[in-house]
Design an enzyme around this catalytic site. Sequence first.
Site, mmCIF file in Angstrom:
data_model
loop_
_atom_site.group_PDB
_atom_site.id
_atom_site.type_symbol
_atom_site.label_atom_id
_atom_site.label_comp_id
_atom_site.label_asym_id
_atom_site.label_seq_id
_atom_site.Cartn_x
_atom_site.Cartn_y
_atom_site.Cartn_z
ATOM 1 N N GLY A 1 -12.841 -3.811 0.863
ATOM 2 C CA GLY A 1 -14.199 -3.312 1.073
ATOM 3 C C GLY A 1 -14.611 -2.300 0.021
ATOM 4 O O GLY A 1 -15.733 -2.343 -0.498
ATOM 5 N N ARG B 1 0.824 -1.214 0.000
ATOM 6 C CA ARG B 1 0.000 0.000 0.000
ATOM 7 C C ARG B 1 0.856 1.262 0.000
ATOM 8 O O ARG B 1 0.456 2.281 -0.568
ATOM 9 C CB ARG B 1 -0.945 -0.014 1.196
ATOM 10 C CG ARG B 1 -2.102 -0.963 0.939
ATOM 11 C CD ARG B 1 -3.078 -0.984 2.066
ATOM 12 N NE ARG B 1 -4.361 -1.505 1.593
ATOM 13 C CZ ARG B 1 -5.341 -1.885 2.399
ATOM 14 N NH1 ARG B 1 -5.198 -1.791 3.708
ATOM 15 N NH2 ARG B 1 -6.469 -2.327 1.896
ATOM 16 N N GLY C 1 -8.529 -7.889 -0.778
ATOM 17 C CA GLY C 1 -8.699 -8.830 0.327
ATOM 18 C C GLY C 1 -7.823 -10.062 0.219
ATOM 19 O O GLY C 1 -6.700 -10.015 -0.272
ATOM 20 N N LYS D 1 -18.227 -16.286 3.307
ATOM 21 C CA LYS D 1 -19.663 -16.176 3.561
ATOM 22 C C LYS D 1 -20.476 -15.634 2.392
ATOM 23 O O LYS D 1 -20.112 -14.630 1.790
ATOM 24 C CB LYS D 1 -19.893 -15.255 4.757
ATOM 25 C CG LYS D 1 -19.420 -15.844 6.071
ATOM 26 C CD LYS D 1 -19.657 -14.825 7.156
ATOM 27 C CE LYS D 1 -19.250 -15.336 8.515
ATOM 28 N NZ LYS D 1 -19.251 -14.220 9.479
HETATM 29 P P1 ADP Z 1 -11.706 -11.895 0.450
HETATM 30 O O1 ADP Z 1 -10.918 -11.235 1.546
HETATM 31 O O2 ADP Z 1 -10.861 -12.229 -0.744
HETATM 32 O O3 ADP Z 1 -12.916 -11.105 0.095
HETATM 33 P P2 ADP Z 1 -13.066 -13.574 2.349
HETATM 34 O O4 ADP Z 1 -12.553 -12.724 3.458
HETATM 35 O O5 ADP Z 1 -14.508 -13.548 2.066
HETATM 36 O O6 ADP Z 1 -12.226 -13.312 1.012
HETATM 37 O O7 ADP Z 1 -12.734 -15.107 2.674
HETATM 38 C C1 ADP Z 1 -11.428 -15.566 2.842
HETATM 39 C C2 ADP Z 1 -11.370 -16.679 3.854
HETATM 40 O O8 ADP Z 1 -12.264 -17.731 3.494
HETATM 41 C C3 ADP Z 1 -10.001 -17.310 3.906
HETATM 42 O O9 ADP Z 1 -9.446 -17.065 5.171
HETATM 43 C C4 ADP Z 1 -10.239 -18.791 3.671
HETATM 44 O O10 ADP Z 1 -9.491 -19.620 4.530
HETATM 45 C C5 ADP Z 1 -11.712 -18.936 3.963
HETATM 46 N N1 ADP Z 1 -12.294 -20.088 3.248
HETATM 47 C C6 ADP Z 1 -12.313 -20.330 1.932
HETATM 48 N N2 ADP Z 1 -12.903 -21.487 1.652
HETATM 49 C C7 ADP Z 1 -13.278 -22.028 2.836
HETATM 50 C C8 ADP Z 1 -13.940 -23.247 3.210
HETATM 51 N N3 ADP Z 1 -14.330 -24.140 2.292
HETATM 52 N N4 ADP Z 1 -14.160 -23.450 4.528
HETATM 53 C C9 ADP Z 1 -13.768 -22.558 5.455
HETATM 54 N N5 ADP Z 1 -13.157 -21.391 5.159
HETATM 55 C C10 ADP Z 1 -12.906 -21.133 3.862
HETATM 56 MG MG MG Z 2 -11.092 -11.193 3.675
#
Ligand code: ADP
Ligand code: MG
Length: 394
Positions: free
Chosen positions: A376, A37, A353, A199
Amino acid sequence: MANIKSIDEANVKGKKVLVRVDFNTPVKDGVVSDDTRIRAALPTIEKLIGDGGRLILVSHRGRPAGEGFEEEFSLGPVARRLQELLGKDIVLCRELIGPIAKETVDAMEDGDIVLLENIRFDKREKKNDPEFASELAELADIYVNDAFGTAHRAHASTAGVAEHLPSYAGYLMNKEVETLTSMLDDPKRPFVAILGGSKVSDKIKVIDALLDKADTLIIGGAMCFTFLLAKGKGVGASLKEDDWVKEAQRMLDKARANGVDLLLPVDVVVADAIDENASVEIVSIDDIPTNMMGLDIGPKTVALYSDAIAGAASIFWNGPMGVFEMKPFETGTLGVAEAVAQNEAADTIIGGGDSVAAVNKFDLADKMTFISTGGGASMELVEGKELPGVKALS
Ligand code: ADP
Ligand code: MG
């Protein structure tokens, strides 16, 4: 960014320029452990000092209490890293507003840089307190916002301050907003969107918005299990959100109505615990054992997704396909990252992220067209929301 002025239009010579940057970086043992960053803000900083501006850099880092200085959240390590990157002295000012801050910035010469301490040491920052914003503005003649990562927040240093000063967007802010909006407004087709992460509830608005734009929507990560539930599959002990099955069903219906090809896993890697040393098994999506969790997409799914990715002309990716932080569950995310990297003809955007962390981990960042610095903020842009930090500049 139509009615927003770029710093190329600003006359900064001899002027005090308050520059909101996003230096929200991780620090380990007093040293910045990932300076992405900071480096992302350098083009704007170098341009402004090159033109003879006197820079007052403002950033937050972490979540301090807002009751004054806290060593843990100090920008000291950031000042040291920035000093190394620019080969130039940086003055770190402990006071955010008030007489000492004023004195410090008034003592600057053209091309000098003062970095104010973590702006969230004052709780009025996050409240977008008008008096705080006005006092901050009094330090400067011109305002530049280059903090895309914080643009989805209306805080004093990202929004309020712009009411008092001539305001401009920095290069990073411009590039982020323009790259993301141009893909969303007029994507080269086929447009393949890939969503993963933990999620459905976090990403539902993003899914909803992308179903109006994409030709193919690929779903991985833990969120796929809520979709699989909606399709009547058993998901064993996998992470799922029972309250969101209905919404997932609505998304499946919307995909069908809009003619979007929505792809879900056909096989998964399962284990009985989220553990580096867990023994894993690959099973068909119809055979997830009741006591096991799906922690990554399986090899057949990687092949299926890679095929769709290979045929894309533009790709947006947010969210890992599995628990990529652990070796036994990284293969799916790696496979998808490689497929995106191999499609050199396509425009490829990684939407911030953990997906960015994954692409960096696999050393594929330089194969992507664009990597967003804002998690975000980029999600809210995809959702079609107006970002307060961008709006304040118009
Ligand atoms: P981003 O930051 O890219 O938007 P998220 O924060 O929504 O992504 O999700 C990332 C997290 O999701 C990671 O820490 C990863 O370990 C977890 N994750 C991915 N697939 C699974 C799964 N099948 N079960 C549990 N956790 C998961
Ligand atoms: Mg994340």
